[in-house]
Design a protein around this motif. Structure first.
Motif, PDB file in Angstrom:
ATOM      1  N   GLN A 241       5.995  26.022  28.077  1.00  0.00           N
ATOM      2  CA  GLN A 241       6.648  25.207  29.107  1.00  0.00           C
ATOM      3  C   GLN A 241       7.744  26.029  29.772  1.00  0.00           C
ATOM      4  N   LEU A 242       7.722  26.056  31.082  1.00  0.00           N
ATOM      5  CA  LEU A 242       8.756  26.767  31.829  1.00  0.00           C
ATOM      6  C   LEU A 242      10.086  26.041  31.634  1.00  0.00           C
ATOM      7  N   TRP A 243      11.074  26.763  31.109  1.00  0.00           N
ATOM      8  CA  TRP A 243      12.401  26.167  30.899  1.00  0.00           C
ATOM      9  C   TRP A 243      13.399  26.917  31.773  1.00  0.00           C
ATOM     10  N   SER A 244      13.750  26.311  32.902  1.00  0.00           N
ATOM     11  CA  SER A 244      14.660  26.945  33.852  1.00  0.00           C
ATOM     12  C   SER A 244      15.465  25.868  34.565  1.00  0.00           C
ATOM     13  N   PRO A 245      16.383  25.203  33.837  1.00  0.00           N
ATOM     14  CA  PRO A 245      17.162  24.127  34.461  1.00  0.00           C
ATOM     15  C   PRO A 245      18.055  24.672  35.575  1.00  0.00           C
ATOM     16  N   GLU A 246      18.362  23.810  36.533  1.00  0.00           N
ATOM     17  CA  GLU A 246      19.204  24.205  37.663  1.00  0.00           C
ATOM     18  C   GLU A 246      20.572  24.681  37.193  1.00  0.00           C
ATOM     19  N   GLU A 247      21.131  23.990  36.203  1.00  0.00           N
ATOM     20  CA  GLU A 247      22.441  24.360  35.667  1.00  0.00           C
ATOM     21  C   GLU A 247      22.268  24.951  34.283  1.00  0.00           C
ATOM     22  N   PRO A 248      22.435  26.247  34.118  1.00  0.00           N
ATOM     23  CA  PRO A 248      22.309  26.837  32.779  1.00  0.00           C
ATOM     24  C   PRO A 248      23.408  26.327  31.854  1.00  0.00           C
ATOM     25  N   TYR A 249      23.141  26.379  30.563  1.00  0.00           N
ATOM     26  CA  TYR A 249      24.115  25.876  29.598  1.00  0.00           C
ATOM     27  C   TYR A 249      25.424  26.655  29.710  1.00  0.00           C
ATOM     28  N   ALA A 250      26.548  25.947  29.719  1.00  0.00           N
ATOM     29  CA  ALA A 250      27.876  26.570  29.820  1.00  0.00           C
ATOM     30  C   ALA A 250      28.517  26.592  28.437  1.00  0.00           C
ATOM     31  N   TRP A 251      28.634  27.781  27.867  1.00  0.00           N
ATOM     32  CA  TRP A 251      29.204  27.922  26.523  1.00  0.00           C
ATOM     33  C   TRP A 251      30.708  27.656  26.548  1.00  0.00           C
ATOM     34  N   ARG A 252      31.201  26.966  25.507  1.00  0.00           N
ATOM     35  CA  ARG A 252      32.615  26.582  25.433  1.00  0.00           C
ATOM     36  C   ARG A 252      33.391  27.315  24.339  1.00  0.00           C
ATOM     37  N   HIS A 253      32.712  27.694  23.270  1.00  0.00           N
ATOM     38  CA  HIS A 253      33.421  28.206  22.092  1.00  0.00           C
ATOM     39  C   HIS A 253      32.915  29.595  21.708  1.00  0.00           C
ATOM     40  N   ARG A 254      33.824  30.379  21.187  1.00  0.00           N
ATOM     41  CA  ARG A 254      33.452  31.678  20.633  1.00  0.00           C
ATOM     42  C   ARG A 254      33.135  31.532  19.153  1.00  0.00           C
ATOM     43  N   SER A 255      32.360  32.465  18.662  1.00  0.00           N
ATOM     44  CA  SER A 255      32.033  32.468  17.241  1.00  0.00           C
ATOM     45  C   SER A 255      33.281  32.758  16.418  1.00  0.00           C
ATOM     46  N   PRO A 256      33.509  32.003  15.349  1.00  0.00           N
ATOM     47  CA  PRO A 256      34.681  32.285  14.501  1.00  0.00           C
ATOM     48  C   PRO A 256      34.502  33.590  13.733  1.00  0.00           C
ATOM     49  N   ARG A 257      35.598  34.223  13.431  1.00  0.00           N
ATOM     50  CA  ARG A 257      35.581  35.441  12.619  1.00  0.00           C
ATOM     51  C   ARG A 257      35.932  35.058  11.187  1.00  0.00           C
ATOM     52  N   LEU A 258      35.086  35.417  10.264  1.00  0.00           N
ATOM     53  CA  LEU A 258      35.252  35.021   8.873  1.00  0.00           C
ATOM     54  C   LEU A 258      35.135  36.243   7.971  1.00  0.00           C
ATOM     55  N   ALA A 259      35.874  36.204   6.853  1.00  0.00           N
ATOM     56  CA  ALA A 259      35.821  37.328   5.919  1.00  0.00           C
ATOM     57  C   ALA A 259      34.593  37.255   5.026  1.00  0.00           C
ATOM     58  N   SER A 260      34.276  36.058   4.524  1.00  0.00           N
ATOM     59  CA  SER A 260      33.174  35.905   3.578  1.00  0.00           C
ATOM     60  C   SER A 260      32.435  34.606   3.852  1.00  0.00           C
ATOM     61  N   PRO A 261      31.127  34.603   3.667  1.00  0.00           N
ATOM     62  CA  PRO A 261      30.349  33.401   3.980  1.00  0.00           C
ATOM     63  C   PRO A 261      30.306  32.388   2.842  1.00  0.00           C
ATOM     64  N   LEU A 262      30.540  31.127   3.183  1.00  0.00           N
ATOM     65  CA  LEU A 262      30.260  29.976   2.323  1.00  0.00           C
ATOM     66  C   LEU A 262      29.159  29.218   3.050  1.00  0.00           C
ATOM     67  N   ILE A 263      27.931  29.433   2.633  1.00  0.00           N
ATOM     68  CA  ILE A 263      26.766  29.061   3.432  1.00  0.00           C
ATOM     69  C   ILE A 263      26.216  27.694   3.027  1.00  0.00           C
ATOM     70  N   TYR A 264      25.956  26.887   4.035  1.00  0.00           N
ATOM     71  CA  TYR A 264      25.286  25.600   3.853  1.00  0.00           C
ATOM     72  C   TYR A 264      23.901  25.731   4.460  1.00  0.00           C
ATOM     73  N   GLU A 265      22.895  25.868   3.600  1.00  0.00           N
ATOM     74  CA  GLU A 265      21.514  26.024   4.046  1.00  0.00           C
ATOM     75  C   GLU A 265      20.970  24.651   4.448  1.00  0.00           C
ATOM     76  N   ALA A 266      20.426  24.541   5.649  1.00  0.00           N
ATOM     77  CA  ALA A 266      20.038  23.232   6.158  1.00  0.00           C
ATOM     78  C   ALA A 266      18.750  23.314   6.961  1.00  0.00           C
ATOM     79  N   HIS A 267      18.064  22.175   7.027  1.00  0.00           N
ATOM     80  CA  HIS A 267      16.844  22.014   7.806  1.00  0.00           C
ATOM     81  C   HIS A 267      17.070  20.848   8.745  1.00  0.00           C
ATOM     82  N   VAL A 268      17.049  21.100  10.046  1.00  0.00           N
ATOM     83  CA  VAL A 268      17.392  20.077  11.028  1.00  0.00           C
ATOM     84  C   VAL A 268      16.487  18.861  10.913  1.00  0.00           C
ATOM     85  N   GLY A 269      15.192  19.076  10.755  1.00  0.00           N
ATOM     86  CA  GLY A 269      14.250  17.967  10.758  1.00  0.00           C
ATOM     87  C   GLY A 269      14.431  17.009   9.610  1.00  0.00           C
TER      88      GLY A 269
END
Length: 686
Positions: free
Chosen positions: A164-192
């Motif tokens: 499917q062609l995905w080309s919306p008139e208004e592209p997504y506008a990013w608001r936040h930068r990725s946080p900088r972290l020293a060590s990962p505390l990971i929460y493994e998740a499945h959206v569905g």
């Protein structure tokens, strides 16, 4: 020996957050020549792919291939070396290979076409009509960024997939930068399966309901499974068909961007499972026989088929295939701002027999003729590329073989991953769960918790999604059994429930407290989710009952699940969120196999574990640093579903004891059976 005490108090042992010298491992000396030759092979593959340019330039595959809007029109390119004719067919031309949508052949087997802006529109569905010697078929472009199915009814066998062609008139506008972290505390998740409803959860629902839970629980990283498009929902996302498309069952590309952006705003990083170890064998919706041949992307013959996974194996010796996969790494970083990848199935890639049925009992297993240098070179270059584009990104290797050097720098002969999963830790916990806990070996447990290569970063976990799949059992389910369903209310006197909840807390705390560089948990396991995972399939009547998470159990204060969740939050606050925690090594203070006690210090915290099933210890002593110690965590607290045998925030004083010409400081504590306490040194006692 039943009891071991350190001769002197442990000082804070600072460690570098960088891996050590891979080549310094004395057990590698017989294989240094092989490692050098393998490094030369990686360098040769880099030269072949890059010429005199950079890896990021070599990974520009997503910009070159696929459908792109350019100026006042569209351009399309696809690599189909065996094709004799190719046309775009879709809603815009009645699914007929009209002359206006024919592609022309270029060098290197590329097919190219340019079209006016009005030739197609946002959300138009399309495919490729490909003709090859002796036949033809319709295919989805390898670089399709959006693929949709004709129905979300998983029981239907007549599902049709289209790009499917995905080309919306208004592209997504990013608001936040990725946080900088020293060590990962990971929460493994499945959206569905993150939603409580009996159905498939969406990116929007995950963003609104689950991300706030993860942040409030104290985790700092979300690891998302099943993001790449896969035709069979029950594959857990590991049979990928369309490598550049998000799974349409969960939502649109912009909705996934909103998920990542919102996570960043909550202080969470987002990494995703990246499946480059194999591909679904489907032809109509995957890469199977894309141009009529089996060997375009994959090995020909038996080497191209995974005997255990019923899937196709990439041919990493081909530059075009490596550029496709490297471009896939770059795409998810650039387009969706993800913060890194957990590379799935690394063991399967590294060995020609995929590591099946092998014990990997010695170093020779890692450097024999079974090792796949082409796959190793691809992984090394993928890691180099990821860090060239995003120096702060994280890459994690899922490897069960223990191959040395996976998380060592490429320039030292390693593979360049930032972390590898300490998979032996979870294996040991599950071996213990099959034994009466009075038989548990504290020496064996401590060895497994801290047994790791010092030249590589590792992440520890008690359990991930693997242990909860149907046919298996989660750690707490193995401990409690049927009591999970009828005896988890707070007034229950069920002995198996008391035991299981107590050991669940101790095992999780021991795992994170001893982890080298980070920690991982699977969605819901922090509060002891009672059900296994079983996706809708013919064998269960296409039921969603076991493909969801029952969050109401975590929220109900009358249930022990609530207390387990509260303990997990407190556990992360006490140790995982301390900025210097993973910069210090755990230092063993006392190990008592007879009393089933382990005591160790880390980053100013003293951890005392009593695993004994019935024997509490009053006035239990061990050597430590001088000073006052305040209790900051008690697994037996009533708020965590415990018996509340210890006063909250009680303080202890380390007393001086003459030891010949020296003076030791001893701390004496009361530690009930099946309880862990954490003490913080608040001053030096002077």
């Amino acid at each position: 020996m039943s009891s071991t005490t350190t001769p002197q108090a442990a000082q804070h042992c600072r460690i570098s957050n960088d891996p050590g010298d891979f080549g310094a491992d004395p057990w590698l000396r017989p294989y240094l020549g092989e490692i050098a030759r393998r490094s030369d092979f990686v360098a040769a593959r880099r030269r072949s792919l890059c010429g005199g340019g950079s890896l990021s330039a070599a990974a520009a595959w997503p910009d070159r291939y696929g459908l792109h809007r350019e100026g006042d029109g569209w351009r399309f390119r696809e690599w189909l070396p065996n094709a004799t004719a190719v046309a775009l067919v879709g809603e815009f031309n009645g699914w007929t290979a009209t002359p206006a949508y024919q592609l022309r052949r270029e060098e290197n087997g590329d097919w190219y076409g340019e079209f006016p802006l009005g030739a197609m529109a946002h959300r138009d569905q399309y495919r490729l009509a490909v003709t090859w010697p002796g036949g033809g078929g319709v295919r989805i472009p390898a670089g399709a960024r959006r693929v949709v199915r004709s129905t979300s009814d998983l029981s239907r066998s007549d599902v049709l997939f289209n790009a499917q062609l995905w080309s919306p008139e208004e592209p997504y506008a990013w608001r936040h930068r990725s946080p900088r972290l020293a060590s990962p505390l990971i929460y493994e998740a499945h959206v569905g399966m993150a939603q409580e409803k009996a159905g498939i959860g969406s990116f929007q629902e995950f963003t609104a309901a689950i991300l706030p839970r993860i942040a409030a629980a104290g985790y700092n990283t979300v690891q998302l499974m099943a993001v790449q498009q896969h035709p069979y929902y029950g594959s857990f996302g590991y049979h990928v068909a369309n490598f550049f498309a998000v799974c349409d069952l969960f939502g649109t590309p912009d909705e996934f961007k909103e998920l990542v952006d919102t996570a960043h705003g909550l202080g969470l990083r987002v990494i995703m499972d990246l499946v480059h170890s194999h591909a679904v064998r489907n032809e109509g919706e995957g890469l199977g026989r894309q141009d009529g041949t089996r060997w375009q992307y994959f090995h020909d013959g038996p080497r191209g088929e995974h005997p255990a996974w019923d899937s196709l194996c990439f041919d990493y010796s081909k530059d075009d295939v490596c550029r496709f996969l490297l471009g896939n790494c770059r795409f998810w970083l650039d387009e969706y701002h993800v913060d890194g990848f957990r590379f799935d199935g690394v063991t399967s890639m590294l060995y020609r027999d995929h590591g099946l049925g092998r014990s990997f009992s010695g170093y020779g297993n890692y450097f024999d003729d079974n090792s796949d240098w082409e796959a190793f070179a691809y992984l090394a270059l993928a890691n180099e590329l990821v860090h060239e584009i995003r120096p702060d990104a994280w890459t994690i290797a899922e490897d069960v073989s223990g191959m040395p050097g996976l998380a060592s720098p490429v320039e030292q002969g390693g593979c360049g991953f930032d972390y590898r999963l300490a998979m032996g830790v979870t294996d040991y916990w599950f071996k213990l769960s099959d034994q009466p806990d009075e038989h548990w070996s504290m020496n064996g447990l401590w060895h497994e918790l801290v047994n790791r290569r010092q030249d590589e970063r590792t992440l520890s976990y008690l359990e991930c999604h693997d242990q909860a799949l149907v046919g298996g059992q989660s750690f707490i389910f193995k401990l409690i059994g049927k009591g999970m369903f009828d005896a988890m209310h707070c007034g229950s006197q069920d002995i198996s429930v008391e035991r299981g909840c107590a050991l669940h807390k101790l095992a999780r705390l021991a795992t994170i407290a001893s982890a080298a560089h980070g920690y991982l948990n699977f969605m819901g396991n922090e509060f002891g989710h009672p059900e296994w995972i079983d996706f809708p399939r013919d064998g269960n009547g296409w039921s969603y009952n076991y493909a969801r998470r029952q969050w109401h159990l975590r929220d109900d204060q009358s249930l022990r699940y609530h207390g387990l969740g509260e303990f997990d939050r407190a556990m992360l606050a006490a140790c995982g969120q301390r900025p210097d925690f993973f910069a210090c090594r755990p230092q063993l203070l006392k190990l008592d196999d007879l009393a089933k006690i382990i005591v160790f210090e880390r980053a100013g915290l003293v951890f005392v574990f009593n695993f004994h099933p019935w024997q509490s210890q009053a006035d239990y002593g061990f050597v430590c640093l001088s000073g006052h110690y305040r209790q900051v965590l008690d697994s037996d607290a009533a708020a965590f579903g415990g018996l509340g045998r210890l006063p909250a925030e009680q303080c202890h004083v380390a007393c001086a004891v003459r030891n010949g010409d020296c003076r030791d400081y001893w701390l004496r504590v009361y530690v009930p059976c099946r309880v862990a306490i954490v003490l913080e040194r608040i001053d030096d006692g002077e």
